[in-house]
Design an enzyme around this catalytic site. Structure first.
Site, PDB file in Angstrom:
ATOM      1  N   LEU A 109      13.551  -1.651   6.534  1.00 40.38           N
ATOM      2  CA  LEU A 109      14.879  -2.258   6.606  1.00 40.38           C
ATOM      3  C   LEU A 109      14.963  -3.223   5.437  1.00 40.38           C
ATOM      4  O   LEU A 109      13.999  -3.937   5.147  1.00 40.38           O
ATOM      5  CB  LEU A 109      15.070  -3.015   7.923  1.00 40.38           C
ATOM      6  CG  LEU A 109      15.048  -2.187   9.211  1.00 40.38           C
ATOM      7  CD1 LEU A 109      15.139  -3.103  10.425  1.00 40.38           C
ATOM      8  CD2 LEU A 109      16.184  -1.181   9.229  1.00 40.38           C
ATOM      9  N   ASP A 110      16.104  -3.256   4.753  1.00 39.95           N
ATOM     10  CA  ASP A 110      16.181  -4.141   3.594  1.00 39.95           C
ATOM     11  C   ASP A 110      16.180  -5.604   4.031  1.00 39.95           C
ATOM     12  O   ASP A 110      16.255  -5.928   5.217  1.00 39.95           O
ATOM     13  CB  ASP A 110      17.367  -3.783   2.692  1.00 39.95           C
ATOM     14  CG  ASP A 110      18.730  -4.078   3.303  1.00 39.95           C
ATOM     15  OD1 ASP A 110      18.880  -5.130   3.958  1.00 39.95           O
ATOM     16  OD2 ASP A 110      19.656  -3.268   3.113  1.00 39.95           O
ATOM     17  N   TYR A 111      16.067  -6.474   3.054  1.00 44.18           N
ATOM     18  CA  TYR A 111      15.827  -7.904   3.276  1.00 44.18           C
ATOM     19  C   TYR A 111      16.774  -8.525   4.296  1.00 44.18           C
ATOM     20  O   TYR A 111      16.349  -9.244   5.205  1.00 44.18           O
ATOM     21  CB  TYR A 111      15.927  -8.627   1.931  1.00 44.18           C
ATOM     22  CG  TYR A 111      15.672 -10.108   1.963  1.00 44.18           C
ATOM     23  CD1 TYR A 111      14.464 -10.621   2.417  1.00 44.18           C
ATOM     24  CD2 TYR A 111      16.648 -11.001   1.508  1.00 44.18           C
ATOM     25  CE1 TYR A 111      14.219 -11.988   2.422  1.00 44.18           C
ATOM     26  CE2 TYR A 111      16.413 -12.366   1.506  1.00 44.18           C
ATOM     27  CZ  TYR A 111      15.197 -12.853   1.965  1.00 44.18           C
ATOM     28  OH  TYR A 111      14.960 -14.211   1.971  1.00 44.18           O
ATOM     29  N   THR A 113      18.838  -6.857   6.427  1.00 48.32           N
ATOM     30  CA  THR A 113      19.096  -6.030   7.611  1.00 48.32           C
ATOM     31  C   THR A 113      18.111  -6.390   8.713  1.00 48.32           C
ATOM     32  O   THR A 113      16.914  -6.550   8.469  1.00 48.32           O
ATOM     33  CB  THR A 113      18.982  -4.533   7.264  1.00 48.32           C
ATOM     34  OG1 THR A 113      19.988  -4.199   6.302  1.00 48.32           O
ATOM     35  CG2 THR A 113      19.171  -3.670   8.505  1.00 48.32           C
TER      36      THR A 113
END
Length: 252
Positions: A109-111, A113
């Site tokens: 999951l990106d930073y 999210t």
């Protein structure tokens, strides 16, 4: 060293040692962080056999005898990596009390999210869960700062190109004019952000609430739990069934 009954590609061996996913292990090899019998190896695909000494970052590694599967509720503001040159908080550090074994995230999951994220030391499980042919569903709650056009969601469902990348959702359900539940199967890097920003729609949050049959329900932000053997088996079986059902079908 545990006996290797047949030659294995180096990245496969490293994944079975819990170093990372096969793809990540290929990166480690290319970066010169892996040696076999004292010699640096830079070529993924190199074969290793019983009796070879394999080291990662100078330390011998061996196949894991026991696999661990953990579900984490990742808060926003944490990065999915084992290290960060900018000193940002690491999601894996939230698992410091979970086990003494080396773990890695399954997908990412990106930073900014938040939501459900798996960690394991089982490279084969990671590959199965993240390979596009497995069609593992991931459900997200997307909240925006302005109204979401229904026309955009319909285009996204049919397939939409953004700067040369093709994206397609599996299903969506509006929960308000600015909130939508979106189900993806592949989930490319920052896919949701790229699609919405292509229409100048600023996102307030992206939150993943489900992966396959596992829901985030009841798990507080920053907390984690071990997946049960039954849950892991169900995840594997569904992914394998999806691969079987989609074998031979043209790629979308």
């Amino acid at each position: 060293m545990d006996k290797i009954e047949e030659q294995l590609r180096l990245q496969v061996y490293l994944a079975r040692c819990g170093v990372g996913s096969r793809r990540k292990c290929e990166e480690y090899i290319s970066e010169g962080r892996v040696s076999v019998n004292g010699k640096s190896v830079l070529t993924p695909g190199t074969k290793v056999s019983d009796g070879d000494e394999v080291c990662y970052n100078g330390r011998p590694v061996h196949p894991e005898k026991e696999h661990v599967y953990i579900a984490l509720h990742k808060p926003s503001g944490f990065i999915c990596s084992n290290q960060d040159r900018d000193g940002r908080p690491l999601a894996i550090d939230l698992l410091s009390d979970a086990t003494h074994r080396r773990l890695f995230n399954v997908g990412r999951l990106d930073y900014m999210t938040s939501g459900l994220l798996f960690f394991t030391n089982d490279g084969d499980f990671s590959k199965l869960m993240t390979h596009p042919s497995s069609h593992v569903e991931k459900e997200y709650v997307v909240t925006t700062k302005k109204e979401i056009p229904g026309e955009l969601m319909e285009q996204f469902k049919k397939g939409i190109s953004v700067q040369g990348e093709f994206f397609r959702l599996k299903n969506y359900t509006f929960k308000g004019t600015r909130t939508v539940h979106i189900v993806l199967e592949e989930g490319k890097n920052k896919e949701l952000r790229k699609v919405f920003l292509s229409r100048n729609i600023t996102l307030k949050s992206i939150h993943r609430i489900r992966v396959g049959n596992i829901k985030l329900t009841g798990l507080a932000s920053g907390r984690f739990r071990k997946l049960t053997p039954r849950e892991v088996e169900q995840l594997k079986n569904q992914a394998l069934e999806n691969k079987k059902n989609n074998r031979g079908k043209p790629k979308r």
